[in-house]
Design a protein around this motif. Structure first.
Motif, PDB file in Angstrom:
ATOM      1  N   ILE A 189     -41.047  27.231  66.706  1.00  0.00           N
ATOM      2  CA  ILE A 189     -39.870  27.354  65.841  1.00  0.00           C
ATOM      3  C   ILE A 189     -38.947  26.196  66.191  1.00  0.00           C
ATOM      4  CG2 ILE A 189     -37.947  28.803  65.125  1.00  0.00           C
ATOM      5  CD1 ILE A 189     -39.524  31.234  65.987  1.00  0.00           C
ATOM      6  N   GLY A 190     -38.793  25.269  65.250  1.00  0.00           N
ATOM      7  CA  GLY A 190     -38.066  24.037  65.519  1.00  0.00           C
ATOM      8  C   GLY A 190     -39.054  22.894  65.636  1.00  0.00           C
ATOM      9  N   ALA A 191     -38.702  21.730  65.110  1.00  0.00           N
ATOM     10  CA  ALA A 191     -39.622  20.584  65.124  1.00  0.00           C
ATOM     11  C   ALA A 191     -38.972  19.358  65.740  1.00  0.00           C
ATOM     12  CB  ALA A 191     -40.081  20.271  63.697  1.00  0.00           C
ATOM     13  N   GLY A 192     -38.070  19.589  66.688  1.00  0.00           N
ATOM     14  CA  GLY A 192     -37.387  18.481  67.347  1.00  0.00           C
ATOM     15  C   GLY A 192     -38.195  17.906  68.499  1.00  0.00           C
ATOM     16  N   GLU A 193     -37.491  17.178  69.377  1.00  0.00           N
ATOM     17  CA  GLU A 193     -38.152  16.484  70.481  1.00  0.00           C
ATOM     18  C   GLU A 193     -38.834  17.461  71.433  1.00  0.00           C
ATOM     19  OE1 GLU A 193     -37.168  12.952  73.724  1.00  0.00           O
ATOM     20  OE2 GLU A 193     -35.540  14.058  72.786  1.00  0.00           O
ATOM     21  N   MET A 194     -38.164  18.577  71.713  1.00  0.00           N
ATOM     22  CA  MET A 194     -38.746  19.570  72.630  1.00  0.00           C
ATOM     23  C   MET A 194     -40.054  20.115  72.063  1.00  0.00           C
ATOM     24  SD  MET A 194     -36.703  20.021  75.306  1.00  0.00           S
ATOM     25  CE  MET A 194     -36.134  21.588  75.933  1.00  0.00           C
ATOM     26  N   VAL A 212     -45.930  25.633  62.626  1.00  0.00           N
ATOM     27  CA  VAL A 212     -44.591  25.082  62.830  1.00  0.00           C
ATOM     28  C   VAL A 212     -43.636  25.618  61.769  1.00  0.00           C
ATOM     29  CG1 VAL A 212     -43.196  22.991  62.992  1.00  0.00           C
ATOM     30  CG2 VAL A 212     -45.575  22.958  63.773  1.00  0.00           C
ATOM     31  N   ALA A 213     -42.537  26.189  62.228  1.00  0.00           N
ATOM     32  CA  ALA A 213     -41.485  26.649  61.310  1.00  0.00           C
ATOM     33  C   ALA A 213     -40.227  25.836  61.603  1.00  0.00           C
ATOM     34  CB  ALA A 213     -41.215  28.136  61.515  1.00  0.00           C
ATOM     35  N   ASN A 214     -39.697  25.186  60.575  1.00  0.00           N
ATOM     36  CA  ASN A 214     -38.503  24.371  60.774  1.00  0.00           C
ATOM     37  C   ASN A 214     -37.595  24.521  59.556  1.00  0.00           C
ATOM     38  OD1 ASN A 214     -37.197  22.369  62.557  1.00  0.00           O
ATOM     39  ND2 ASN A 214     -37.315  21.063  60.749  1.00  0.00           N
ATOM     40  N   ARG A 215     -36.279  24.475  59.786  1.00  0.00           N
ATOM     41  CA  ARG A 215     -35.339  24.646  58.664  1.00  0.00           C
ATOM     42  C   ARG A 215     -35.546  23.562  57.609  1.00  0.00           C
ATOM     43  NH1 ARG A 215     -31.936  28.700  59.414  1.00  0.00           N
ATOM     44  NH2 ARG A 215     -31.331  29.316  61.536  1.00  0.00           N
ATOM     45  N   THR A 216     -35.784  22.319  58.073  1.00  0.00           N
ATOM     46  CA  THR A 216     -36.126  21.248  57.137  1.00  0.00           C
ATOM     47  C   THR A 216     -37.634  21.233  57.029  1.00  0.00           C
ATOM     48  OG1 THR A 216     -34.192  19.991  57.895  1.00  0.00           O
ATOM     49  CG2 THR A 216     -35.874  18.790  56.649  1.00  0.00           C
ATOM     50  N   PHE A 217     -38.130  21.759  55.932  1.00  0.00           N
ATOM     51  CA  PHE A 217     -39.578  21.962  55.787  1.00  0.00           C
ATOM     52  C   PHE A 217     -40.357  20.654  55.924  1.00  0.00           C
ATOM     53  CE2 PHE A 217     -43.402  22.638  53.028  1.00  0.00           C
ATOM     54  CZ  PHE A 217     -44.026  23.584  53.855  1.00  0.00           C
ATOM     55  N   SER A 218     -39.826  19.578  55.369  1.00  0.00           N
ATOM     56  CA  SER A 218     -40.537  18.291  55.414  1.00  0.00           C
ATOM     57  C   SER A 218     -40.754  17.828  56.845  1.00  0.00           C
ATOM     58  CB  SER A 218     -39.768  17.221  54.637  1.00  0.00           C
ATOM     59  OG  SER A 218     -38.468  17.051  55.165  1.00  0.00           O
ATOM     60  N   ARG A 219     -39.772  18.094  57.707  1.00  0.00           N
ATOM     61  CA  ARG A 219     -39.900  17.721  59.119  1.00  0.00           C
ATOM     62  C   ARG A 219     -40.988  18.568  59.787  1.00  0.00           C
ATOM     63  NH1 ARG A 219     -40.815  14.857  63.240  1.00  0.00           N
ATOM     64  NH2 ARG A 219     -39.928  15.568  65.207  1.00  0.00           N
ATOM     65  N   GLY A 220     -41.060  19.852  59.428  1.00  0.00           N
ATOM     66  CA  GLY A 220     -42.105  20.722  59.950  1.00  0.00           C
ATOM     67  C   GLY A 220     -43.486  20.262  59.519  1.00  0.00           C
ATOM     68  N   VAL A 221     -43.591  19.840  58.256  1.00  0.00           N
ATOM     69  CA  VAL A 221     -44.869  19.331  57.732  1.00  0.00           C
ATOM     70  C   VAL A 221     -45.280  18.074  58.486  1.00  0.00           C
ATOM     71  CG1 VAL A 221     -45.992  18.289  55.726  1.00  0.00           C
ATOM     72  CG2 VAL A 221     -44.547  20.319  55.438  1.00  0.00           C
ATOM     73  N   GLU A 222     -44.307  17.210  58.737  1.00  0.00           N
ATOM     74  CA  GLU A 222     -44.576  15.953  59.438  1.00  0.00           C
ATOM     75  C   GLU A 222     -45.150  16.213  60.831  1.00  0.00           C
ATOM     76  OE1 GLU A 222     -42.019  12.271  61.374  1.00  0.00           O
ATOM     77  OE2 GLU A 222     -41.125  13.452  59.752  1.00  0.00           O
ATOM     78  N   LEU A 223     -44.535  17.144  61.564  1.00  0.00           N
ATOM     79  CA  LEU A 223     -45.015  17.451  62.907  1.00  0.00           C
ATOM     80  C   LEU A 223     -46.382  18.139  62.858  1.00  0.00           C
ATOM     81  CD1 LEU A 223     -44.566  17.486  65.957  1.00  0.00           C
ATOM     82  CD2 LEU A 223     -43.283  19.617  65.697  1.00  0.00           C
ATOM     83  N   ALA A 224     -46.547  19.092  61.948  1.00  0.00           N
ATOM     84  CA  ALA A 224     -47.809  19.829  61.837  1.00  0.00           C
ATOM     85  C   ALA A 224     -48.969  18.903  61.482  1.00  0.00           C
ATOM     86  CB  ALA A 224     -47.672  20.935  60.791  1.00  0.00           C
ATOM     87  N   ASN A 225     -48.723  17.907  60.644  1.00  0.00           N
ATOM     88  CA  ASN A 225     -49.780  16.996  60.215  1.00  0.00           C
ATOM     89  C   ASN A 225     -50.342  16.157  61.357  1.00  0.00           C
ATOM     90  OD1 ASN A 225     -49.718  17.862  57.589  1.00  0.00           O
ATOM     91  ND2 ASN A 225     -48.390  16.212  56.854  1.00  0.00           N
ATOM     92  N   LYS A 230     -50.205  23.892  60.887  1.00  0.00           N
ATOM     93  CA  LYS A 230     -49.750  24.435  59.609  1.00  0.00           C
ATOM     94  C   LYS A 230     -48.234  24.570  59.627  1.00  0.00           C
ATOM     95  CE  LYS A 230     -50.288  28.402  56.514  1.00  0.00           C
ATOM     96  NZ  LYS A 230     -51.016  29.670  56.265  1.00  0.00           N
ATOM     97  N   ALA A 231     -47.588  24.100  58.579  1.00  0.00           N
ATOM     98  CA  ALA A 231     -46.137  24.236  58.464  1.00  0.00           C
ATOM     99  C   ALA A 231     -45.803  25.403  57.546  1.00  0.00           C
ATOM    100  CB  ALA A 231     -45.529  22.955  57.914  1.00  0.00           C
ATOM    101  N   ILE A 232     -44.787  26.161  57.924  1.00  0.00           N
ATOM    102  CA  ILE A 232     -44.333  27.279  57.090  1.00  0.00           C
ATOM    103  C   ILE A 232     -42.824  27.176  56.891  1.00  0.00           C
ATOM    104  CG2 ILE A 232     -46.195  28.804  57.870  1.00  0.00           C
ATOM    105  CD1 ILE A 232     -44.088  30.191  59.674  1.00  0.00           C
ATOM    106  N   LYS A 233     -42.341  27.877  55.885  1.00  0.00           N
ATOM    107  CA  LYS A 233     -40.899  27.941  55.646  1.00  0.00           C
ATOM    108  C   LYS A 233     -40.244  28.766  56.747  1.00  0.00           C
ATOM    109  CE  LYS A 233     -40.708  26.098  51.378  1.00  0.00           C
ATOM    110  NZ  LYS A 233     -39.866  24.968  50.966  1.00  0.00           N
TER     111      LYS A 233
END
Length: 424
Positions: A189-194, A212-225, A230-233
């Motif tokens: 939960i969260g897609a930041g540096e940590m 990966v669940a992140n408030r900014t979905f695009s950032r979650g997708v970026e990390l998951a890729n 898998k990125a979720i809302k």
């Protein structure tokens, strides 16, 4: 000459409950710096807030007044009574403030010695201070020196070998719980540096699916890729938590992301299969009351202190070398600060001698009116050279260590000998 003062608290002096009460978000840091800039008692300031520390570095004229104002400012800004955190505050002045700043940047003061992200966080704090124009001559010099020394520590010691972080400690905790993480399903939960650091360790431990669940979905997708995850809302967390074995949360939210009621409902769908939640955020993301639910286990950032890292002994040995580099840097910075005290006296001395020489030169040239322009310029050059030669040794004496002991005595004597006070 301004004093360098550092006021703060960290994981050694304050519990996570206290730290999360006065932690500053990025937006709050910007506002706080703008407010500090308007306070004449706080000459220069840099505000540094992370999971494990909140520190205010200042260059001030009146130390005691500045510290009192800074304490009250934090209390009022965060709407927290001073009595709730004052006992956890530490205060460093002068060389000790410089030494502490260097130690923090070199990760010698971190929860886990050698963790790498602290330097980037300090650089961001400094960037904000420069944008808000709260860092001036003294703190600019200190932070530039700090970043140089931190890099030197990394390159000249082994303190960064097998570097660890809070994210790494979180994965180590997961391994202690399960014995083996291979195939375990993880939700971030969260897609930041940590979160990014956690992913690196998770992959090395051959975990199963990572969501990966992140408030900014695009950032979650970026990390998951990056790792075929898998990125979720953010709103889908509870739906997908049913399949997770481990949840690691590291958002910048100001309130709980997961509450007791949500997990209690989810556990019914999971048929009470064990769920381990690791909260590495400050303020905390996960309601600690979830621990009261059968087969749900919550660990927060303070729990990670208990994890013994197998490389800690080696890093501590390297920390001794790092401390030597830092001690040398403190001495070097002090010499630079001393030159700031010397410069006004040297400027006044040169100004007075040059003015006297110019006055006498003008009288002489008037009386020697028959001289050609070329001859006049020659006399002017000779006068300037004499001034430079006369001032060279006194200037060198004041700048360097020739005056030994208390330099302020030599400065005071110089100002009296040449009656420089009249120029101020």
């Amino acid at each position: 000459m301004r004093d360098i003062v550092l006021l703060g608290l960290n994981h050694k002096t304050a519990s996570v409950d206290v730290r999360e009460c006065i932690a500053f978000t990025a937006e709050e840091t910007d506002r706080a710096l703008a407010m500090l800039r308007e306070n004449p008692t706080i000459g220069e300031s840099i505000l540094f807030s992370t999971c494990n520390r909140i520190e205010l570095l200042m260059a001030v004229d009146e130390r005691e007044a500045a510290v009192a104002i800074a304490k009250q400012f934090i209390a009022e800004f965060k709407k927290v009574p001073l009595s709730q955190f004052e006992n956890a505050l530490y205060q460093y002045v002068g060389d000790e403030a410089v030494r502490h700043t260097l130690q923090v940047a070199a990760s010698l003061d971190s929860m886990v010695v050698g963790e790498p992200q602290i330097l980037g966080q300090m650089k961001e704090a400094y960037r904000k201070a420069t944008v808000e124009k709260t860092s001036g001559v003294i703190l600019n010099k200190l932070l530039h020196r700090t970043f140089f020394v931190a890099k030197k520590v990394r390159t000249e010691t082994g303190i960064g070998d097998h570097a660890v972080s809070i994210s790494y400690a979180a994965i180590e905790l997961g391994k202690k719980i399960f014995g083996d993480l291979q195939g375990k399903r993880v939700m971030l939960i969260g897609a930041g540096e940590m979160a990014e650091l956690a992913v690196e360790h998770l992959i090395r431990n051959r975990v199963g699916t990572i969501t990966v669940a992140n408030r900014t979905f695009s950032r979650g997708v970026e990390l998951a890729n990056r790792f075929n995850g898998k990125a979720i809302k953010f709103e889908e967390i509870i739906d997908f938590i049913n399949d997770a074995d481990i949840v690691i949360s590291s958002t910048g939210a100001n309130d709980y992301v997961l509450r007791k009621g949500q997990i209690k409902t989810a556990m019914k769908s999971r048929r009470n299969r064990s769920l381990f939640l690791i909260d590495i955020a400050v303020p905390r993301d996960i309601d600690p009351d979830i621990n009261r639910i059968t087969n749900a286990y919550v660990y927060d950032i303070d729990d990670l202190k208990g994890i013994v890292d197998e490389n800690m002994e080696d890093r501590n040995r390297e920390a001794v070398k790092a401390q030597r580099i830092i001690d040398e840097a403190v001495i070097g910075f002090r010499k630079w600060v001393d030159t700031l005290k010397v410069v006004p006296t040297i400027v006044s001395l040169r100004g007075k001698v040059e003015a006297m020489a110019r006055q006498e030169l003008e009288k002489t040239l008037v009386s020697l009116g028959h001289l050609s322009e070329s001859d006049k310029r020659t006399i002017e050059r000779m006068t300037g050279a004499l001034v430079n030669k006369i001032l060279h040794e006194p200037t060198d004496f004041l700048k360097k260590d020739g005056c030994r002991g208390n330099k302020s005595v030599a400065l005071d004597l110089t100002r009296k000998l040449f009656n420089l006070e009249e120029n101020n």
